[in-house]
Write an enzyme that holds these catalytic residues in place. Structure first.
Site, mmCIF file in Angstrom:
data_model
loop_
_atom_site.group_PDB
_atom_site.id
_atom_site.type_symbol
_atom_site.label_atom_id
_atom_site.label_comp_id
_atom_site.label_asym_id
_atom_site.label_seq_id
_atom_site.Cartn_x
_atom_site.Cartn_y
_atom_site.Cartn_z
ATOM 1 N N LYS A 1 0.863 -1.197 0.000
ATOM 2 C CA LYS A 1 0.000 0.000 0.000
ATOM 3 C C LYS A 1 0.888 1.232 0.000
ATOM 4 O O LYS A 1 1.959 1.243 0.624
ATOM 5 C CB LYS A 1 -0.894 0.023 1.247
ATOM 6 C CG LYS A 1 -2.096 0.915 1.093
ATOM 7 C CD LYS A 1 -3.161 0.241 0.254
ATOM 8 C CE LYS A 1 -4.303 1.158 -0.069
ATOM 9 N NZ LYS A 1 -5.359 0.441 -0.809
ATOM 10 N N GLY B 1 -21.278 6.712 1.855
ATOM 11 C CA GLY B 1 -20.170 7.070 0.966
ATOM 12 C C GLY B 1 -20.555 6.855 -0.483
ATOM 13 O O GLY B 1 -20.852 5.731 -0.889
ATOM 14 N N GLY C 1 -18.719 7.803 -3.350
ATOM 15 C CA GLY C 1 -17.602 8.092 -4.245
ATOM 16 C C GLY C 1 -17.645 7.155 -5.432
ATOM 17 O O GLY C 1 -18.717 6.695 -5.843
ATOM 18 N N VAL D 1 -16.924 4.003 -5.876
ATOM 19 C CA VAL D 1 -17.538 2.691 -5.691
ATOM 20 C C VAL D 1 -18.977 2.827 -5.194
ATOM 21 O O VAL D 1 -19.897 2.218 -5.756
ATOM 22 C CB VAL D 1 -16.733 1.817 -4.698
ATOM 23 C CG1 VAL D 1 -17.336 0.430 -4.635
ATOM 24 C CG2 VAL D 1 -15.280 1.721 -5.108
HETATM 25 P P1 NAD Z 1 -13.826 7.765 -3.000
HETATM 26 O O1 NAD Z 1 -12.789 8.662 -2.420
HETATM 27 O O2 NAD Z 1 -14.161 7.907 -4.449
HETATM 28 O O3 NAD Z 1 -15.208 7.893 -2.184
HETATM 29 C C1 NAD Z 1 -15.319 7.924 -0.806
HETATM 30 C C2 NAD Z 1 -16.582 8.724 -0.498
HETATM 31 O O4 NAD Z 1 -16.885 8.589 0.884
HETATM 32 C C3 NAD Z 1 -16.437 10.225 -0.790
HETATM 33 O O5 NAD Z 1 -17.524 10.675 -1.584
HETATM 34 C C4 NAD Z 1 -16.460 10.860 0.603
HETATM 35 O O6 NAD Z 1 -17.015 12.166 0.609
HETATM 36 C C5 NAD Z 1 -17.306 9.867 1.374
HETATM 37 N N1 NAD Z 1 -17.115 9.870 2.820
HETATM 38 C C6 NAD Z 1 -15.972 9.937 3.537
HETATM 39 N N2 NAD Z 1 -16.238 9.864 4.855
HETATM 40 C C7 NAD Z 1 -17.586 9.737 4.968
HETATM 41 C C8 NAD Z 1 -18.481 9.620 6.062
HETATM 42 N N3 NAD Z 1 -18.039 9.612 7.306
HETATM 43 N N4 NAD Z 1 -19.806 9.522 5.813
HETATM 44 C C9 NAD Z 1 -20.274 9.538 4.542
HETATM 45 N N5 NAD Z 1 -19.482 9.647 3.466
HETATM 46 C C10 NAD Z 1 -18.158 9.755 3.672
HETATM 47 O O7 NAD Z 1 -13.364 6.276 -2.669
HETATM 48 P P2 NAD Z 1 -13.793 4.932 -3.394
HETATM 49 O O8 NAD Z 1 -12.785 4.609 -4.435
HETATM 50 O O9 NAD Z 1 -15.237 4.989 -3.739
HETATM 51 O O10 NAD Z 1 -13.559 3.883 -2.213
HETATM 52 C C11 NAD Z 1 -14.463 3.776 -1.122
HETATM 53 C C12 NAD Z 1 -13.950 2.725 -0.144
HETATM 54 O O11 NAD Z 1 -13.834 1.465 -0.820
HETATM 55 C C13 NAD Z 1 -12.557 3.004 0.428
HETATM 56 O O12 NAD Z 1 -12.484 2.520 1.743
HETATM 57 C C14 NAD Z 1 -11.628 2.192 -0.462
HETATM 58 O O13 NAD Z 1 -10.416 1.839 0.176
HETATM 59 C C15 NAD Z 1 -12.490 0.976 -0.716
HETATM 60 N N6 NAD Z 1 -12.167 0.255 -1.937
HETATM 61 C C16 NAD Z 1 -12.194 0.897 -3.139
HETATM 62 C C17 NAD Z 1 -11.896 0.194 -4.306
HETATM 63 C C18 NAD Z 1 -11.978 0.846 -5.669
HETATM 64 O O14 NAD Z 1 -12.045 0.121 -6.687
HETATM 65 N N7 NAD Z 1 -12.010 2.172 -5.760
HETATM 66 C C19 NAD Z 1 -11.542 -1.156 -4.223
HETATM 67 C C20 NAD Z 1 -11.536 -1.791 -2.972
HETATM 68 C C21 NAD Z 1 -11.852 -1.072 -1.837
#
Ligand code: NAD
Length: 363
Positions: free
Chosen positions: A83, A183, A185, A187
């Site tokens: 990481k 959340g 974002g 995903v």
């Molecule tokens: P991202 O940064 O695109 O989205 C995260 C979202 O969560 C943002 O919109 C943010 O405003 C929101 N957020 C943060 N804290 C919050 C809270 N307390 N309450 C409500 N919303 C909140 O990230 P992502 O790529 O969508 O990833 C989301 C999670 O999934 C992360 O933990 C990441 O490690 C995990 N993940 C992502 C992937 C991937 O393919 N992107 C793969 C495996 C795991």
């Protein structure tokens, strides 16, 4: 963990390396953690985040890299866990300087670490990285990559959710199920869209009001304030923000029967996994159900991109999640522990075998 406890922590969890990287001219500080290279080169995404302290960043990198070892092992992939944590504001605008600087550091590791997108980073950032190092997994299709991976992560989470629904509701049909998503974002928003198509009833939240409003308007979901999401009367809670959100304060508030989401390290610590089980809530372990993007992305390595094949592999998350539930039932243990057993058994079984990717070109 404190500054004197780093080696102790690494010893406890069997980490191999920790690298601290800085370049003052680029206002650049990053932590690279390699947990294991037993199954193959370490792989894991880049998290761009403003940390309260250097120790927080180090601990996050160490914790997340270990999670990646387990994720790849359980998903049947030949990678170890790594990481990268870049200590900077995710809104920082000088992306080229930031990611080309990081690319130089990654290149120094000579392929011991492959990386890609995670929280705070985009495919455009990966292009800057690729200018300096070939060791980038997540790339747009015009650079030989498979393109955005978040929709596949979302698709994988939904397969895990279906397996979980079958276990607790007796059917894997998510139509009509009330799902609370935290959340929105890359995903979370894709999960919401895919569940909306299936016909689930969605309750959503994000700390970013604009995002929350736009998703709510698009699909007609009910929007709640970020802290209210834990109190929502729902069938399934789907955490897709940051880690540590399943803890002694939030778990007693949950009204769901199943927790299944994309966020990494959802349990603040292992005791929370026990607490969920005691409260009659089935936990679909994070690294089992959120491996879709990693599985999808890895499919292209050493071969040509084949979206159909990659998607079929992601769909197997359903069966892997079922396997975890079965181990848990058979051994009478919580599901988070059953997932670890599945991963540890594969690492043990494969560790003596020479891996196909050795000496393979990865560009
Ligand atoms: P991202 O940064 O695109 O989205 C995260 C979202 O969560 C943002 O919109 C943010 O405003 C929101 N957020 C943060 N804290 C919050 C809270 N307390 N309450 C409500 N919303 C909140 O990230 P992502 O790529 O969508 O990833 C989301 C999670 O999934 C992360 O933990 C990441 O490690 C995990 N993940 C992502 C992937 C991937 O393919 N992107 C793969 C495996 C795991």
């Amino acid at each position: 963990m404190n500054a004197n406890g780093i080696f102790e922590y690494m010893k406890k969890y069997n980490h191999e390396n920790l690298f601290l990287c800085q370049d003052d001219r680029a206002d650049f500080k990053a932590v690279i953690a390699i947990h294991s290279t037993v199954l193959g080169p370490a792989a894991g995404g880049i998290r761009l985040w403003k940390y309260d302290s250097e120790m927080d960043a180090i601990e996050d990198a160490l914790r997340l890299s270990r999670g990646m070892t387990y994720k790849y092992a359980a998903a049947g992939l030949n990678f170890g866990g790594g990481k990268i944590v870049v200590m900077a504001d995710p809104k920082r605008e000088d992306r080229e300087v930031l990611f080309r600087t990081l690319g130089k550091f990654i290149n120094r590791l000579g392929g011991k670490l492959l990386t890609g997108q995670d929280v705070g980073t985009t495919l455009d950032d990966m292009e800057y990285l690729f200018m300096e190092t070939p060791y980038v997994n997540t790339l747009p299709q015009y650079l030989g990559g498979i393109g955005p991976i978040s929709p596949s992560t979302a698709f994988g989470v939904i397969q895990g959710m279906r397996a979980g629904a079958k276990e607790v509701f007796g059917s894997d049909d998510l139509k009509g199920k009330v799902v609370a998503v935290q959340g929105l974002g890359s995903v979370g928003s894709s999960i919401v869209e895919q569940l909306h198509e299936i016909g689930s009833n969605l309750v959503i939240t994000d700390i970013n009001q604009e995002v929350s409003n736009s998703v709510a308007n698009k699909i007609g979901a009910r929007r709640v304030a970020p802290d209210e999401i834990f109190d929502v009367d729902c069938d399934i809670f789907c955490p897709c923000a940051l880690g540590g959100i399943l803890n002694e304060h939030t778990i007693p508030r949950l009204k769901c029967k199943l927790v299944c989401g994309a966020a990494n390290n959802q349990l603040k610590d292992e005791r929370q996994g026990d607490l969920l089980a005691q409260n009659g809530i089935l936990y679909a372990p994070d690294y089992i159900v959120n491996s879709g993007g990693a599985v999808y992305d890895a499919d292209r390595l050493g071969r040509t991109v084949n979206i159909e094949r990659a998607t079929k592999k992601v769909a197997r998350i359903y069966q892997t999640t079922e396997k975890v539930f079965n181990i848990a039932k058979k051994k009478g243990i919580p599901t988070y522990r059953a997932a670890d057993i599945l991963a540890e058994e594969r690492i043990k079984a494969i560790s003596g075998v020479k891996r196909f990717w050795e000496n393979m070109e990865i560009r």
